[in-house]
Design a protein around this motif. Sequence first.
Motif, PDB file in Angstrom:
ATOM      1  N   MET A 172      10.630  -1.142   3.978  1.00  0.00           N
ATOM      2  CA  MET A 172       9.241  -0.748   3.740  1.00  0.00           C
ATOM      3  C   MET A 172       8.603  -1.593   2.641  1.00  0.00           C
ATOM      4  O   MET A 172       7.431  -1.950   2.714  1.00  0.00           O
ATOM      5  CB  MET A 172       9.167   0.728   3.347  1.00  0.00           C
ATOM      6  CG  MET A 172       9.422   1.689   4.476  1.00  0.00           C
ATOM      7  SD  MET A 172       9.532   3.417   3.925  1.00  0.00           S
ATOM      8  CE  MET A 172       7.886   3.680   3.272  1.00  0.00           C
ATOM      9  N   ALA A 173       9.380  -1.926   1.631  1.00  0.00           N
ATOM     10  CA  ALA A 173       8.860  -2.709   0.513  1.00  0.00           C
ATOM     11  C   ALA A 173       8.631  -4.164   0.900  1.00  0.00           C
ATOM     12  O   ALA A 173       7.738  -4.821   0.366  1.00  0.00           O
ATOM     13  CB  ALA A 173       9.826  -2.647  -0.658  1.00  0.00           C
ATOM     14  N   ALA A 174       9.430  -4.675   1.836  1.00  0.00           N
ATOM     15  CA  ALA A 174       9.374  -6.096   2.168  1.00  0.00           C
ATOM     16  C   ALA A 174       8.551  -6.396   3.411  1.00  0.00           C
ATOM     17  O   ALA A 174       8.326  -7.563   3.716  1.00  0.00           O
ATOM     18  CB  ALA A 174      10.789  -6.615   2.368  1.00  0.00           C
ATOM     19  N   SER A 212       0.806  -1.220   0.000  1.00  0.00           N
ATOM     20  CA  SER A 212       0.000   0.000   0.000  1.00  0.00           C
ATOM     21  C   SER A 212       0.840   1.272   0.000  1.00  0.00           C
ATOM     22  O   SER A 212       0.366   2.318  -0.412  1.00  0.00           O
ATOM     23  CB  SER A 212      -0.932  -0.001   1.212  1.00  0.00           C
ATOM     24  OG  SER A 212      -0.167  -0.068   2.402  1.00  0.00           O
ATOM     25  N   ASN A 213       2.078   1.200   0.469  1.00  0.00           N
ATOM     26  CA  ASN A 213       2.911   2.400   0.534  1.00  0.00           C
ATOM     27  C   ASN A 213       3.984   2.413  -0.554  1.00  0.00           C
ATOM     28  O   ASN A 213       5.066   2.942  -0.350  1.00  0.00           O
ATOM     29  CB  ASN A 213       3.548   2.522   1.918  1.00  0.00           C
ATOM     30  CG  ASN A 213       4.455   1.350   2.239  1.00  0.00           C
ATOM     31  OD1 ASN A 213       4.402   0.318   1.590  1.00  0.00           O
ATOM     32  ND2 ASN A 213       5.296   1.503   3.241  1.00  0.00           N
ATOM     33  N   SER A 214       3.680   1.869  -1.721  1.00  0.00           N
ATOM     34  CA  SER A 214       4.679   1.788  -2.786  1.00  0.00           C
ATOM     35  C   SER A 214       5.091   3.179  -3.288  1.00  0.00           C
ATOM     36  O   SER A 214       6.240   3.377  -3.678  1.00  0.00           O
ATOM     37  CB  SER A 214       4.170   0.928  -3.940  1.00  0.00           C
ATOM     38  OG  SER A 214       2.946   1.409  -4.418  1.00  0.00           O
ATOM     39  N   ARG A 227      -2.774  -3.704  -1.324  1.00  0.00           N
ATOM     40  CA  ARG A 227      -3.846  -2.813  -1.747  1.00  0.00           C
ATOM     41  C   ARG A 227      -4.715  -3.544  -2.761  1.00  0.00           C
ATOM     42  O   ARG A 227      -4.244  -4.376  -3.540  1.00  0.00           O
ATOM     43  CB  ARG A 227      -3.272  -1.527  -2.319  1.00  0.00           C
ATOM     44  CG  ARG A 227      -2.529  -1.713  -3.591  1.00  0.00           C
ATOM     45  CD  ARG A 227      -2.134  -0.380  -4.184  1.00  0.00           C
ATOM     46  NE  ARG A 227      -1.344  -0.669  -5.379  1.00  0.00           N
ATOM     47  CZ  ARG A 227      -0.184  -0.168  -5.637  1.00  0.00           C
ATOM     48  NH1 ARG A 227       0.368   0.679  -4.820  1.00  0.00           N
ATOM     49  NH2 ARG A 227       0.459  -0.489  -6.735  1.00  0.00           N
ATOM     50  N   PRO A 228      -5.985  -3.246  -2.774  1.00  0.00           N
ATOM     51  CA  PRO A 228      -6.877  -3.915  -3.732  1.00  0.00           C
ATOM     52  C   PRO A 228      -6.553  -3.490  -5.166  1.00  0.00           C
ATOM     53  O   PRO A 228      -6.304  -2.319  -5.429  1.00  0.00           O
ATOM     54  CB  PRO A 228      -8.268  -3.452  -3.318  1.00  0.00           C
ATOM     55  CG  PRO A 228      -8.065  -2.248  -2.478  1.00  0.00           C
ATOM     56  CD  PRO A 228      -6.682  -2.318  -1.917  1.00  0.00           C
TER      57      PRO A 228
END
Length: 68
Positions: free
Chosen positions: A57-59, A32-34, A65-66
């Motif tokens: 953060m990525a992992a 969701s925070n990409s 997210r939908p």
Amino acid sequence: MSVMSIGGLALIVVIVVAYFLPTIIAFARGVSNSGSVLVLNLFLGWTLVGWVVALAMAARSSQPRPRM
């Protein structure tokens, strides 16, 4: 093109992919925070701390997210 220029170009591509690896992972996982990972990686990825934080953060485990 000479072999040296092809090798140099390949090296540049590898470095750019390695630099943006946290962003690639974030978008591939659909976290969701990409967007935040992208911004952090773009502006602070040149520091080792910024790159590691972006990778974390990525992992991290989170709800994806939908997809629309």
